[in-house]
Design a protein around this motif. Structure first.
Motif, PDB file in Angstrom:
ATOM      1  N   ARG A  83       1.196  -1.403   0.021  1.00 28.11           N
ATOM      2  CA  ARG A  83       0.389   0.021   0.081  1.00 28.11           C
ATOM      3  C   ARG A  83       0.693   1.067   0.225  1.00 28.11           C
ATOM      4  NH1 ARG A  83      -5.643   1.266   3.554  1.00 28.11           N
ATOM      5  NH2 ARG A  83      -4.927   3.220   3.104  1.00 28.11           N
ATOM      6  N   ALA A  84       1.510   1.005   0.302  1.00 31.64           N
ATOM      7  CA  ALA A  84       2.780   2.137   1.093  1.00 31.64           C
ATOM      8  C   ALA A  84       3.406   2.619  -0.323  1.00 31.64           C
ATOM      9  CB  ALA A  84       4.023   2.114   2.021  1.00 31.64           C
ATOM     10  N   ARG A  87       1.806   4.245  -2.988  1.00 28.93           N
ATOM     11  CA  ARG A  87       0.608   5.296  -2.671  1.00 28.93           C
ATOM     12  C   ARG A  87       1.951   6.549  -2.923  1.00 28.93           C
ATOM     13  NH1 ARG A  87      -2.839   5.880   2.865  1.00 28.93           N
ATOM     14  NH2 ARG A  87      -4.429   5.490   1.982  1.00 28.93           N
ATOM     15  N   SER A  88       3.645   5.638  -3.272  1.00 29.19           N
ATOM     16  CA  SER A  88       4.629   6.742  -3.437  1.00 29.19           C
ATOM     17  C   SER A  88       4.547   7.565  -4.439  1.00 29.19           C
ATOM     18  CB  SER A  88       5.968   5.510  -2.761  1.00 29.19           C
ATOM     19  OG  SER A  88       6.850   5.920  -3.456  1.00 29.19           O
ATOM     20  N   THR A  89       5.027   8.434  -4.502  1.00 27.20           N
ATOM     21  CA  THR A  89       5.508   8.971  -5.571  1.00 27.20           C
ATOM     22  C   THR A  89       7.218   8.353  -6.501  1.00 27.20           C
ATOM     23  OG1 THR A  89       6.720  10.628  -4.650  1.00 27.20           O
ATOM     24  CG2 THR A  89       5.437  11.461  -4.626  1.00 27.20           C
ATOM     25  N   SER A  91       7.107   4.804  -6.774  1.00 31.00           N
ATOM     26  CA  SER A  91       6.234   3.657  -6.907  1.00 31.00           C
ATOM     27  C   SER A  91       7.276   2.131  -8.044  1.00 31.00           C
ATOM     28  CB  SER A  91       5.056   3.387  -6.913  1.00 31.00           C
ATOM     29  OG  SER A  91       4.382   3.765  -8.741  1.00 31.00           O
ATOM     30  N   TRP A 149      -3.219  -2.969  -4.643  1.00 32.97           N
ATOM     31  CA  TRP A 149      -3.871  -1.386  -4.487  1.00 32.97           C
ATOM     32  C   TRP A 149      -4.144  -0.890  -6.060  1.00 32.97           C
ATOM     33  CZ3 TRP A 149      -5.303  -0.846   0.268  1.00 32.97           C
ATOM     34  CH2 TRP A 149      -5.011  -1.681   1.680  1.00 32.97           C
ATOM     35  N   PRO A 151      -6.613   2.052  -8.468  1.00 33.29           N
ATOM     36  CA  PRO A 151      -7.215   3.504  -8.071  1.00 33.29           C
ATOM     37  C   PRO A 151      -8.645   2.819  -7.911  1.00 33.29           C
ATOM     38  CG  PRO A 151      -6.024   3.619 -10.156  1.00 33.29           C
ATOM     39  CD  PRO A 151      -5.248   2.390  -9.886  1.00 33.29           C
ATOM     40  N   ALA A 154      -8.619   2.314  -3.977  1.00 37.81           N
ATOM     41  CA  ALA A 154      -8.833   3.694  -3.182  1.00 37.81           C
ATOM     42  C   ALA A 154      -9.765   4.545  -3.309  1.00 37.81           C
ATOM     43  CB  ALA A 154      -7.314   4.302  -3.797  1.00 37.81           C
ATOM     44  N   SER A 158     -12.808   5.127  -0.363  1.00 36.85           N
ATOM     45  CA  SER A 158     -13.451   6.186  -0.284  1.00 36.85           C
ATOM     46  C   SER A 158     -14.401   6.244   0.067  1.00 36.85           C
ATOM     47  CB  SER A 158     -12.373   7.847  -1.169  1.00 36.85           C
ATOM     48  OG  SER A 158     -11.428   7.682  -1.237  1.00 36.85           O
TER      49      SER A 158
END
Lengths: 255, 244
Positions: A83-84, A87-89, A91, A149, A151, A154, A158
Motif C-alpha cells: 500500500r505504501a 501511494r509513493s511518488t 512506486s 492496490w 486506484p 482507493a 473513499s
C-alpha cells in the motif's frame, strides 16, 4: 483414445514422485533390479513416529510454528508495504527494489546477515531464523500484493469513508474482504517458502533449530532413504492440506 | 432561504498546478446544483474536498452552519458517488444497501424494514439476494443510490454517475434521480460534462473551467453562456430542422 492418453500420462507424471515416496517409506529390502518392493511394512513409520523422544514430530511442530508465523507476518506486512508503495511518488523504483533479495540465493543472504544475527544474540534461535526468512518472504508478499492496490480500491475505500466508516472500519469491512483472495494466495505461498527452506534455516540456526526440512536433509545425507521418505511424507502433509483447502480458488475458472 | 452549503474562496493546488481558484458557491436545501465542465477542470477535486477526501489549501466550507474542514469524511454525512457504482462485490444487493446502517449499528429489525422499503422504492426487491455481478449497469447504479440514500445524507455528491450507461438507461436514471431527490428532499451537487443532463437534473447551474466556477442566477443565463455549448447545439438542431 488420444484425448484420454495424454491426461492419463500427465496424471501419472504428477503422481509418480508421491507414489515413489510412499513405496520408499513402506518398502522392505527393496534392491536393484526389483521394479517393486518384495515386501511392505510399517516398521520405519512406527520407529520414527512412535519413538519416545520424537524428534520428527517436534520438528514438525517447529516447522509449523515457524512457517505459520512467517506467512502471517510476511502477508500482513506485505499488504501494508504494498500500500505504501502504491501511494509513493516513486512506486516503480521501490517495486523494482523489492526484487533485490532474489538476486541472492537464500544461503548467501543468510551468510551475509549472519554477523548481524550474531550481534543481536539471535544466532541459533528460532527468532533469528524467523528474521532471516522474513527478509525473503516479506518482499515476495509485497510483490504479490502490489497489484491489489489499484486506484479503484482507493475509490472503494473513499466511498466507504463517506458512507460512515472510520479508517479501521473501511479496512476491516471493505478492503480486507476485497483483498482476501490475494491474501490467501500470499499466506499459502509464503508458508511454502518458509516450510521448504533448508539453506537459510541451516546457516542461521547453526544446527540448533531442527525444522522438518532440515531433518529430511539430514536423513538424505545419511543415505537413509526409508527414514528420509517417511519424514518427507510428513513434510508433504501441511502443503497438501493447504492445497486441498485452497482448491476452490485453484480450480476456479477465469470469468 | 438560508443556504445549506456555503463554500467561500476555495483554493487547491497540486504542487505548482492550481486546480481550484477562489471557488465560491451556495446551495439551498433540496436543490440540485448541476456543475458542467470538461475533464480536468477541477470538478472531481471540488467534490472530493466537500466529501473530506482532499484537504483544501484555503477557503471556507460550511454545511448547515457547521465548519466542515475539521470533520473527517465519516462524520460529514456527505456521500460521494463515483462514475462506477462500486458495489461491494463480497456483499449481496441487500447488504450493499444496508452497509451504512450496519456501520451505524442500527437495530436489525429496523435495518430489515428500511432496506426492504428502499429496495421496493428502487424496484430492486426481486434482486435483494443477488450478487452485484448479476445485475445490469442501471440496476447497479440504483443499488448505489439506495446505499447512499438510506443513511439520509445531508449532501449527495455525484461525479458523472451515469457516464458509463447507454443513452436509454441514462435517461431512465436521470428521471429516477429526480424522483428520489424530490421524494427524500436530497440536496446534491451533480457534476457532468453533458449539458443536456445538467439541464435535466439541475435546479441551479454552474460552469467549472480551469479551476474557476461560474454560478448562474437563472437557467436562461446558463443556456445563454457560450461556454456551455447549449446555444451552438440549439443552432445546429435548428439548421437540421431548416434543411428538412
Amino acid at each position: 483414445m488420444r484425448s484420454r492418453l495424454l491426461p492419463a500420462l500427465l496424471g501419472l507424471l504428477l503422481a509418480l514422485p508421491f507414489v515413489l515416496l510412499g513405496l520408499l517409506a513402506l518398502a522392505e529390502q527393496w534392491r536393484w533390479p526389483a521394479a517393486l518392493p518384495p515386501a511392505y511394512s510399517l516398521t520405519a513409520v512406527r520407529s520414527l513416529l512412535g519413538a519416545t523422544d520424537n524428534d520428527l514430530l517436534a520438528g514438525l511442530g517447529r516447522s509449523l510454528l515457524l512457517a505459520g508465523t512467517v506467512a502471517v507476518l510476511a502477508t500482513g506486512g506485505g499488504l501494508a508495504v504494498a500500500r505504501a508503495l502504491a501511494r509513493s511518488t516513486r512506486s516503480a523504483r521501490w517495486e523494482a527494489a523489492s526484487y533485490l533479495p532474489y538476486a541472492l540465493p537464500p544461503v548467501l543472504l543468510a551468510t551475509l546477515i549472519q554477523p548481524f544475527i550474531i550481534r543481536l544474540h539471535l544466532s541459533g534461535s528460532g527468532v533469528g531464523v524467523l528474521l532471516g526468512l522474513l527478509l525473503v518472504a516479506l518482499p515476495y508478499a509485497t510483490l504479490l500484493l502490489r497489484s491489489f492496490w489499484t486506484p479503484q480500491v482507493a475509490e472503494y475505500e473513499s466511498l466507504a469513508r463517506t458512507l460512515g466508516c472510520t479508517s479501521a472500519q473501511a479496512f476491516r469491512r471493505v478492503l480486507l474482504p476485497l483483498a482476501w483472495p490475494r491474501l490467501r494466495t500470499a499466506l499459502f505461498q509464503t508458508f511454502l517458502l518458509a516450510w521448504f527452506d533448508f539453506g537459510l534455516t541451516n546457516v542461521l540456526s547453526v544446527g540448533k533449530v531442527r525444522t522438518l526440512t532440515v531433518q529430511v536433509f539430514a536423513y538424505v545425507g545419511e543415505a537413509n532413504s526409508q527414514l528420509a521418505a517417511v519424514a518427507s511424507l510428513l513434510l508433504l502433509l501441511p502443503p497438501a492440506l493447504l492445497l486441498w483447502l485452497n482448491r476452490p480458488a485453484l480450480l476456479r475458472r477465469p470469468e | 432561504m438560508s443556504a445549506l452549503l456555503t463554500v467561500t474562496s476555495l483554493t487547491k493546488r497540486f504542487g505548482s498546478q492550481p486546480v481550484l481558484l477562489n471557488v465560491s458557491l451556495e446551495l439551498g436545501s433540496g436543490q440540485v446544483l448541476a456543475v458542467l465542465g470538461r475533464s480536468g477542470g477541477g470538478k472531481t477535486t471540488l467534490l472530493k474536498i466537500l466529501a473530506g477526501l482532499e484537504a483544501p489549501d484555503d477557503g471556507q466550507l460550511y454545511l448547515l452552519g457547521q465548519d466542515l474542514r475539521p470533520l473527517p469524511p465519516n462524520e460529514r454525512q456527505v456521500v460521494y458517488l463515483y462514475q462506477e457504482p462500486l458495489l461491494f462485490p463480497h456483499l449481496s444487493v441487500f447488504e450493499n444497501v444496508a452497509f451504512g446502517l450496519r456501520i451505524r449499528r442500527v437495530p436489525e429489525p429496523e435495518v430489515q424494514a428500511q432496506v426492504t422499503a428502499m429496495l421496493a422504492e428502487l424496484d430492486l426487491l426481486d434482486h435483494a439476494r443477488k450478487a452485484p455481478h448479476q445485475l445490469s449497469g442501471g440496476q447497479r447504479q440504483r443499488v448505489a443510490f439506495g446505499r447512499a440514500l438510506i443513511i439520509r445524507p445531508r449532501l449527495l455528491l455525484l461525479d458523472e454517475p451515469f457516464g458509463n450507461l447507454d443513452a436509454q438507461t441514462r435517461a431512465d436514471m436521470q428521471q429516477l434521480f429526480l424522483h428520489v431527490s424530490r421524494q427524500h428532499q436530497i440536496s446534491s451537487i451533480f457534476v457532468t460534462h453533458d449539458s443536456r443532463e445538467a439541464l435535466t437534473v439541475g435546479s441551479r447551474f454552474a460552469y467549472l473551467e480551469a479551476g474557476q466556477l461560474t454560478s448562474f442566477a437563472a437557467r436562461a443565463d446558463f443556456v445563454q453562456d457560450p461556454r456551455t455549448g447549449i446555444t451552438s447545439e440549439l443552432a445546429f438542431w435548428r439548421s437540421v430542422e431548416a434543411q428538412r
